[in-house]
Motif scaffolding. Structure first.
Motif, PDB file in Angstrom:
ATOM      1  N   MET A  15       0.827  -1.207   0.000  1.00  7.88           N
ATOM      2  CA  MET A  15       0.000   0.000   0.000  1.00  7.88           C
ATOM      3  C   MET A  15       0.862   1.258   0.000  1.00  7.88           C
ATOM      4  SD  MET A  15      -3.245  -0.859   2.428  1.00  7.88           S
ATOM      5  CE  MET A  15      -2.406  -1.759   3.712  1.00  7.88           C
ATOM      6  N   MET A  16       1.955   1.223   0.758  1.00  5.80           N
ATOM      7  CA  MET A  16       2.855   2.368   0.832  1.00  5.80           C
ATOM      8  C   MET A  16       3.460   2.670  -0.538  1.00  5.80           C
ATOM      9  SD  MET A  16       4.131   4.652   2.915  1.00  5.80           S
ATOM     10  CE  MET A  16       3.904   3.978   4.542  1.00  5.80           C
ATOM     11  N   ALA A  17       3.891   1.631  -1.244  1.00  4.36           N
ATOM     12  CA  ALA A  17       4.480   1.818  -2.573  1.00  4.36           C
ATOM     13  C   ALA A  17       3.470   2.438  -3.533  1.00  4.36           C
ATOM     14  CB  ALA A  17       4.995   0.490  -3.114  1.00  4.36           C
ATOM     15  N   ALA A  18       2.229   1.980  -3.484  1.00  3.38           N
ATOM     16  CA  ALA A  18       1.187   2.529  -4.357  1.00  3.38           C
ATOM     17  C   ALA A  18       0.891   3.986  -4.004  1.00  3.38           C
ATOM     18  CB  ALA A  18      -0.085   1.695  -4.251  1.00  3.38           C
ATOM     19  N   ALA A  19       0.803   4.288  -2.720  1.00  7.30           N
ATOM     20  CA  ALA A  19       0.536   5.665  -2.289  1.00  7.30           C
ATOM     21  C   ALA A  19       1.691   6.589  -2.655  1.00  7.30           C
ATOM     22  CB  ALA A  19       0.284   5.696  -0.780  1.00  7.30           C
ATOM     23  N   GLU A  20       2.926   6.110  -2.487  1.00  8.86           N
ATOM     24  CA  GLU A  20       4.086   6.933  -2.831  1.00  8.86           C
ATOM     25  C   GLU A  20       4.151   7.180  -4.336  1.00  8.86           C
ATOM     26  OE1 GLU A  20       8.894   7.197  -2.101  1.00  8.86           O
ATOM     27  OE2 GLU A  20       7.805   5.435  -1.408  1.00  8.86           O
ATOM     28  N   ALA A  21       3.840   6.180  -5.133  1.00 10.72           N
ATOM     29  CA  ALA A  21       3.836   6.350  -6.591  1.00 10.72           C
ATOM     30  C   ALA A  21       2.794   7.387  -7.018  1.00 10.72           C
ATOM     31  CB  ALA A  21       3.576   5.011  -7.277  1.00 10.72           C
ATOM     32  N   GLU A  22       1.605   7.329  -6.421  1.00 10.68           N
ATOM     33  CA  GLU A  22       0.546   8.305  -6.742  1.00 10.68           C
ATOM     34  C   GLU A  22       0.968   9.709  -6.333  1.00 10.68           C
ATOM     35  OE1 GLU A  22      -3.193   9.700  -8.100  1.00 10.68           O
ATOM     36  OE2 GLU A  22      -2.106   7.829  -8.473  1.00 10.68           O
ATOM     37  N   ALA A  23       1.557   9.843  -5.157  1.00 12.13           N
ATOM     38  CA  ALA A  23       2.020  11.159  -4.698  1.00 12.13           C
ATOM     39  C   ALA A  23       3.124  11.694  -5.610  1.00 12.13           C
ATOM     40  CB  ALA A  23       2.523  11.065  -3.262  1.00 12.13           C
TER      41      ALA A  23
END
Length: 66
Positions: A15-23
């Motif tokens: 989830m962190m990787a997905a959120a960081e990519a979106e940010a």
């Protein structure tokens, strides 16, 4: 006995990787906090450019909806 699924560290990292990519795509400097269903911190990541105070906002416990 009933058992419910629990979030693992591997889940939180995904989830962190997905959120960081979106940010990053949106050029947002944010703090990302992953909390479990009990409101406990599983993972926190402060990105470059995050404003002061964003970490407190990210980890603040949200009231449960009824």
């Amino acid at each position: 006995m009933r058992m419910k699924p629990a979030m693992t560290l591997a889940d939180a990292k995904t989830m962190m990787a997905a959120a960081e990519a979106e940010a990053a795509r949106n050029k947002w400097g944010v703090v990302i906090a992953i909390l479990n269903d009990g409101g406990r911190i599983v993972a926190v990541h402060r990105m470059d450019g995050a404003r002061p105070g964003n970490d407190q906002i990210a980890i603040a416990r949200r009231p449960r909806r009824r």
